[in-house]
Design a protein around this motif. Structure first.
Motif, PDB file in Angstrom:
ATOM      1  N   LEU A 127       0.822  -1.410   0.142  1.00  0.00           N
ATOM      2  CA  LEU A 127      -0.045   0.090  -0.109  1.00  0.00           C
ATOM      3  C   LEU A 127       0.938   1.295   0.049  1.00  0.00           C
ATOM      4  O   LEU A 127       1.910   1.332   0.723  1.00  0.00           O
ATOM      5  CB  LEU A 127      -0.794   0.179   1.277  1.00  0.00           C
ATOM      6  CG  LEU A 127      -2.293  -1.047   1.192  1.00  0.00           C
ATOM      7  CD1 LEU A 127      -2.909  -0.895   2.549  1.00  0.00           C
ATOM      8  CD2 LEU A 127      -3.138  -0.446  -0.023  1.00  0.00           C
ATOM      9  N   ARG A 128       0.391   2.329  -0.738  1.00  0.00           N
ATOM     10  CA  ARG A 128       1.000   3.437  -1.078  1.00  0.00           C
ATOM     11  C   ARG A 128       0.066   4.427  -0.789  1.00  0.00           C
ATOM     12  O   ARG A 128      -0.645   4.711  -1.924  1.00  0.00           O
ATOM     13  CB  ARG A 128       2.090   3.635  -2.054  1.00  0.00           C
ATOM     14  CG  ARG A 128       3.208   2.471  -2.238  1.00  0.00           C
ATOM     15  CD  ARG A 128       3.828   2.840  -3.696  1.00  0.00           C
ATOM     16  NE  ARG A 128       4.926   1.919  -3.944  1.00  0.00           N
ATOM     17  CZ  ARG A 128       5.430   1.497  -4.869  1.00  0.00           C
ATOM     18  NH1 ARG A 128       5.341   2.390  -5.877  1.00  0.00           N
ATOM     19  NH2 ARG A 128       6.119   0.502  -5.044  1.00  0.00           N
ATOM     20  N   GLY A 129      -0.107   4.932   0.286  1.00  0.00           N
ATOM     21  CA  GLY A 129      -1.263   5.972   0.476  1.00  0.00           C
ATOM     22  C   GLY A 129      -2.713   4.839   0.272  1.00  0.00           C
ATOM     23  O   GLY A 129      -2.707   4.168   1.224  1.00  0.00           O
ATOM     24  N   ASP A 130      -3.430   5.547  -0.365  1.00  0.00           N
ATOM     25  CA  ASP A 130      -4.831   4.532  -0.398  1.00  0.00           C
ATOM     26  C   ASP A 130      -4.634   3.709  -1.806  1.00  0.00           C
ATOM     27  O   ASP A 130      -5.676   2.904  -2.105  1.00  0.00           O
ATOM     28  CB  ASP A 130      -5.969   5.631  -0.785  1.00  0.00           C
ATOM     29  CG  ASP A 130      -6.038   6.387   0.561  1.00  0.00           C
ATOM     30  OD1 ASP A 130      -5.731   6.151   1.532  1.00  0.00           O
ATOM     31  OD2 ASP A 130      -6.511   7.609   0.053  1.00  0.00           O
ATOM     32  N   SER A 131      -3.741   3.336  -2.322  1.00  0.00           N
ATOM     33  CA  SER A 131      -3.834   2.781  -3.803  1.00  0.00           C
ATOM     34  C   SER A 131      -2.562   1.482  -3.573  1.00  0.00           C
ATOM     35  O   SER A 131      -1.669   1.507  -2.555  1.00  0.00           O
ATOM     36  CB  SER A 131      -3.168   3.380  -4.929  1.00  0.00           C
ATOM     37  OG  SER A 131      -1.870   4.236  -4.673  1.00  0.00           O
ATOM     38  N   LYS A 132      -2.865   0.400  -4.038  1.00  0.00           N
ATOM     39  CA  LYS A 132      -2.075  -0.789  -4.241  1.00  0.00           C
ATOM     40  C   LYS A 132      -1.028  -0.779  -5.210  1.00  0.00           C
ATOM     41  O   LYS A 132      -1.532  -0.556  -6.274  1.00  0.00           O
ATOM     42  CB  LYS A 132      -2.906  -2.031  -3.954  1.00  0.00           C
ATOM     43  CG  LYS A 132      -2.129  -3.300  -3.678  1.00  0.00           C
ATOM     44  CD  LYS A 132      -2.986  -4.598  -3.851  1.00  0.00           C
ATOM     45  CE  LYS A 132      -4.221  -4.446  -2.688  1.00  0.00           C
ATOM     46  NZ  LYS A 132      -4.873  -5.906  -3.004  1.00  0.00           N
ATOM     47  N   HIS A 133       0.154  -0.940  -4.793  1.00  0.00           N
ATOM     48  CA  HIS A 133       1.431  -0.844  -5.845  1.00  0.00           C
ATOM     49  C   HIS A 133       2.015  -2.383  -6.045  1.00  0.00           C
ATOM     50  O   HIS A 133       2.191  -2.951  -4.944  1.00  0.00           O
ATOM     51  CB  HIS A 133       2.306   0.311  -5.753  1.00  0.00           C
ATOM     52  CG  HIS A 133       1.670   1.430  -5.926  1.00  0.00           C
ATOM     53  ND1 HIS A 133       1.812   2.520  -6.976  1.00  0.00           N
ATOM     54  CD2 HIS A 133       0.660   2.286  -5.364  1.00  0.00           C
ATOM     55  CE1 HIS A 133       1.252   3.476  -6.903  1.00  0.00           C
ATOM     56  NE2 HIS A 133       0.669   3.277  -5.826  1.00  0.00           N
ATOM     57  N   VAL A 134       2.697  -2.705  -7.013  1.00  0.00           N
ATOM     58  CA  VAL A 134       3.524  -3.657  -7.119  1.00  0.00           C
ATOM     59  C   VAL A 134       4.621  -3.465  -6.392  1.00  0.00           C
ATOM     60  O   VAL A 134       5.189  -2.397  -6.406  1.00  0.00           O
ATOM     61  CB  VAL A 134       3.817  -4.294  -8.539  1.00  0.00           C
ATOM     62  CG1 VAL A 134       4.690  -3.276  -9.413  1.00  0.00           C
ATOM     63  CG2 VAL A 134       4.504  -5.703  -8.628  1.00  0.00           C
ATOM     64  N   ALA A 135       5.286  -4.535  -5.566  1.00  0.00           N
ATOM     65  CA  ALA A 135       6.482  -4.337  -5.008  1.00  0.00           C
ATOM     66  C   ALA A 135       7.751  -5.124  -5.519  1.00  0.00           C
ATOM     67  O   ALA A 135       8.772  -4.992  -5.374  1.00  0.00           O
ATOM     68  CB  ALA A 135       6.425  -4.675  -3.349  1.00  0.00           C
ATOM     69  N   GLY A 136       7.021  -6.372  -6.128  1.00  0.00           N
ATOM     70  CA  GLY A 136       8.210  -7.299  -6.529  1.00  0.00           C
ATOM     71  C   GLY A 136       7.573  -8.442  -6.883  1.00  0.00           C
ATOM     72  O   GLY A 136       6.262  -8.445  -6.731  1.00  0.00           O
ATOM     73  N   VAL A 137       8.408  -9.493  -7.117  1.00  0.00           N
ATOM     74  CA  VAL A 137       7.698 -10.902  -7.135  1.00  0.00           C
ATOM     75  C   VAL A 137       8.672 -11.812  -6.278  1.00  0.00           C
ATOM     76  O   VAL A 137       9.873 -11.551  -5.986  1.00  0.00           O
ATOM     77  CB  VAL A 137       8.103 -11.286  -8.781  1.00  0.00           C
ATOM     78  CG1 VAL A 137       7.117 -10.642  -9.605  1.00  0.00           C
ATOM     79  CG2 VAL A 137       9.264 -11.157  -9.162  1.00  0.00           C
ATOM     80  N   ILE A 138       7.857 -12.935  -6.178  1.00  0.00           N
ATOM     81  CA  ILE A 138       8.917 -14.226  -5.294  1.00  0.00           C
ATOM     82  C   ILE A 138       9.342 -15.071  -6.296  1.00  0.00           C
ATOM     83  O   ILE A 138       8.417 -15.559  -7.141  1.00  0.00           O
ATOM     84  CB  ILE A 138       7.924 -14.561  -4.130  1.00  0.00           C
ATOM     85  CG1 ILE A 138       7.532 -13.640  -3.367  1.00  0.00           C
ATOM     86  CG2 ILE A 138       8.511 -15.751  -3.421  1.00  0.00           C
ATOM     87  CD1 ILE A 138       8.470 -13.079  -2.525  1.00  0.00           C
ATOM     88  N   VAL A 139      10.656 -15.328  -6.489  1.00  0.00           N
ATOM     89  CA  VAL A 139      11.226 -16.446  -7.297  1.00  0.00           C
ATOM     90  C   VAL A 139      11.962 -17.239  -6.711  1.00  0.00           C
ATOM     91  O   VAL A 139      12.884 -17.038  -6.004  1.00  0.00           O
ATOM     92  CB  VAL A 139      11.985 -15.446  -8.373  1.00  0.00           C
ATOM     93  CG1 VAL A 139      12.421 -16.460  -9.347  1.00  0.00           C
ATOM     94  CG2 VAL A 139      11.201 -14.696  -9.138  1.00  0.00           C
ATOM     95  N   ASP A 140      11.775 -18.397  -6.667  1.00  0.00           N
ATOM     96  CA  ASP A 140      12.330 -19.593  -5.756  1.00  0.00           C
ATOM     97  C   ASP A 140      12.725 -19.134  -4.353  1.00  0.00           C
ATOM     98  O   ASP A 140      13.717 -19.149  -3.912  1.00  0.00           O
ATOM     99  CB  ASP A 140      13.708 -19.834  -6.465  1.00  0.00           C
ATOM    100  CG  ASP A 140      13.630 -20.583  -8.119  1.00  0.00           C
ATOM    101  OD1 ASP A 140      12.737 -20.969  -8.168  1.00  0.00           O
ATOM    102  OD2 ASP A 140      14.666 -20.187  -8.755  1.00  0.00           O
ATOM    103  N   SER A 141      11.399 -18.498  -3.875  1.00  0.00           N
ATOM    104  CA  SER A 141      11.298 -18.258  -2.686  1.00  0.00           C
ATOM    105  C   SER A 141      12.123 -16.837  -2.214  1.00  0.00           C
ATOM    106  O   SER A 141      12.234 -16.494  -0.908  1.00  0.00           O
ATOM    107  CB  SER A 141      11.905 -19.421  -1.612  1.00  0.00           C
ATOM    108  OG  SER A 141      10.933 -20.382  -1.747  1.00  0.00           O
ATOM    109  N   GLN A 142      12.547 -16.191  -3.205  1.00  0.00           N
ATOM    110  CA  GLN A 142      13.518 -15.098  -2.832  1.00  0.00           C
ATOM    111  C   GLN A 142      12.764 -13.988  -3.390  1.00  0.00           C
ATOM    112  O   GLN A 142      11.819 -13.770  -4.564  1.00  0.00           O
ATOM    113  CB  GLN A 142      14.837 -15.197  -3.596  1.00  0.00           C
ATOM    114  CG  GLN A 142      15.645 -16.433  -3.290  1.00  0.00           C
ATOM    115  CD  GLN A 142      16.219 -16.008  -1.653  1.00  0.00           C
ATOM    116  OE1 GLN A 142      16.533 -15.052  -1.124  1.00  0.00           O
ATOM    117  NE2 GLN A 142      16.034 -17.172  -0.914  1.00  0.00           N
ATOM    118  N   PHE A 143      12.732 -12.863  -2.740  1.00  0.00           N
ATOM    119  CA  PHE A 143      12.016 -11.565  -3.006  1.00  0.00           C
ATOM    120  C   PHE A 143      12.773 -10.932  -4.244  1.00  0.00           C
ATOM    121  O   PHE A 143      14.013 -10.470  -3.625  1.00  0.00           O
ATOM    122  CB  PHE A 143      11.618 -10.553  -1.951  1.00  0.00           C
ATOM    123  CG  PHE A 143      11.012  -9.523  -2.289  1.00  0.00           C
ATOM    124  CD1 PHE A 143       9.768  -9.172  -2.673  1.00  0.00           C
ATOM    125  CD2 PHE A 143      11.857  -8.211  -2.130  1.00  0.00           C
ATOM    126  CE1 PHE A 143       9.060  -8.263  -3.095  1.00  0.00           C
ATOM    127  CE2 PHE A 143      11.213  -7.045  -2.704  1.00  0.00           C
ATOM    128  CZ  PHE A 143       9.837  -6.905  -2.867  1.00  0.00           C
TER     129      PHE A 143
END
Length: 370
Positions: A159-175
């Motif tokens: 969450l950034r303020g009132d909106s939802k943003h992508v933060a990243g992806v989980i690849v092979d259990s790693q962020f």
């Protein structure tokens, strides 16, 4: 390191997105668990028709992409690209009479009941999808993109303020942090997200048989009768035979590990003996199977998700994935860089058309399996 764009999937669509982003100076990181073109993008027929989708929402996309294929073949040096003709041929199988060639039909000589032109070299072409996809990826890598083997398990948001943003992806259990993510995993796209308001993506399994003929053929055939198989001759005498598709399902096979059923490929091989003296004696060089991504309403999902800033999706092209891959990559690059798709109207493919879904039907129910 925070990537500007992560592309989930290295098939023809993901590779096309990477290619056109690299042309705009945007280096993307492409992630796939099984390498480049491991599934349908390496095993499909590569049949291209300019106008077969005219009068449908897909028509403008297909027309643009047909033209892009010729440009890409020249730019990337694809020797598998060529123009050819296409006929529909009605067949009944052997009738006891001697095989006989019919005017206008290049290689079908058994049980021909009639035929009609479906396309000429002006509107029909072909390319080997694996060669195309690998060339797109190589060019993207040469222009700053990177490729990573790994299993995309989840898209993380914040969450950034009132909106939802992508933060990243989980690849092979790693962020892996990133600013934007593109979901382009074909029928496995449903398995790498959680909680997004998207329908399940299904896969329709097609088997195919590769044959080596004594001469090079130049006429694709869509049969009417004997189960309606399709045959796409390729350069240097190779012939691609497919047909008898399964009902679309949630795919359990892993990319590149699609199970081949002997009964289906044997049926394809035996059917060729019933329609062509020439292909009846051709050497079988490979049996294979792949899944075509099918959406619940039959249209692709191409666009940006409204509910999460920075999430894009491009999948669900069905049997026209190879045809429409380049144009999809182009419009996705425009959407990511410019904020709007300029080359063709993609509003019919807006993924936000699926806003209301029961939780049990949302994607992400098998996030660890993609």
């Amino acid at each position: 390191m925070c990537f500007k764009v992560v592309i989930c999937g290295a098939g023809v669509v993901g590779s096309s997105v990477a290619y056109f982003l690299s042309k705009r100076g945007v280096p993307a990181a492409i992630v796939d668990r099984a390498g480049v073109a491991p599934a349908a993008s390496g095993k499909a027929g590569g049949f291209l028709a300019k106008d077969w989708n005219d009068g449908t929402p897909i028509g403008p996309l297909a027309s643009l992409s047909f033209s892009l294929h010729e440009e890409l073949a020249q730019t990337l040096g694809l020797d598998s690209y060529r123009r050819l003709s296409c006929h529909q041929v009605a067949v009944s199988g052997p009738s006891g009479s001697e095989p006989k060639r019919v005017d206008g039909v290049e290689w079908v000589d058994i049980g021909v009941q009639g035929h009609a032109v479906m396309g000429t070299e002006k509107t029909i072409a072909q390319v080997h999808p694996k060669q195309l996809t690998e060339a797109l990826m190589k060019s993207a890598l040469d222009h700053g993109c990177s490729f990573h083997v790994g299993v995309v398990q989840e898209i993380k948001t914040e969450l950034r303020g009132d909106s939802k943003h992508v933060a990243g992806v989980i690849v092979d259990s790693q962020f892996v942090p990133c600013e934007k993510v593109v979901i382009a995993m074909g029928p496995w796209s449903s398995q790498c997200t959680q909680g997004l308001k998207l329908p399940p993506m299904l896969g329709q399994k097609y088997h195919s048989v590769l044959m080596q003929n004594e001469r090079e053929l130049s006429q694709a055939i869509f049969f009417h009768g004997l189960g309606d198989p399709e045959v796409y001759p390729r350069p240097k005498g190779e012939v691609y035979v497919t047909g008898f598709p399964d009902t679309p399902v949630a795919v359990e096979d892993l990319p590149g590990q699609e199970v081949v059923r002997p009964d289906v490929v044997n049926r394809l091989t035996e059917t060729m003996k019933l329609v062509s003296t020439e292909l009846g004696r051709a050497e079988v060089t490979r049996y294979q199977a792949c899944y075509l991504p099918i959406s619940v309403d039959g249209l692709p999902l191409i666009g940006k998700l409204e509910e999460v800033e920075g999430v894009y999706i491009a999948t669900g092209h069905g049997c026209w994935g190879i045809l429409n891959g380049p144009a999809t990559g182009l419009v996705m690059s425009e959407l990511i860089v410019d904020g709007v798709a300029k080359s063709v109207d993609i509003s019919p493919f807006d993924p936000n058309r699926f806003k209301v879904f029961d939780d049990m039907h949302r994607v992400g129910s098998s996030a660890d399996s993609c």
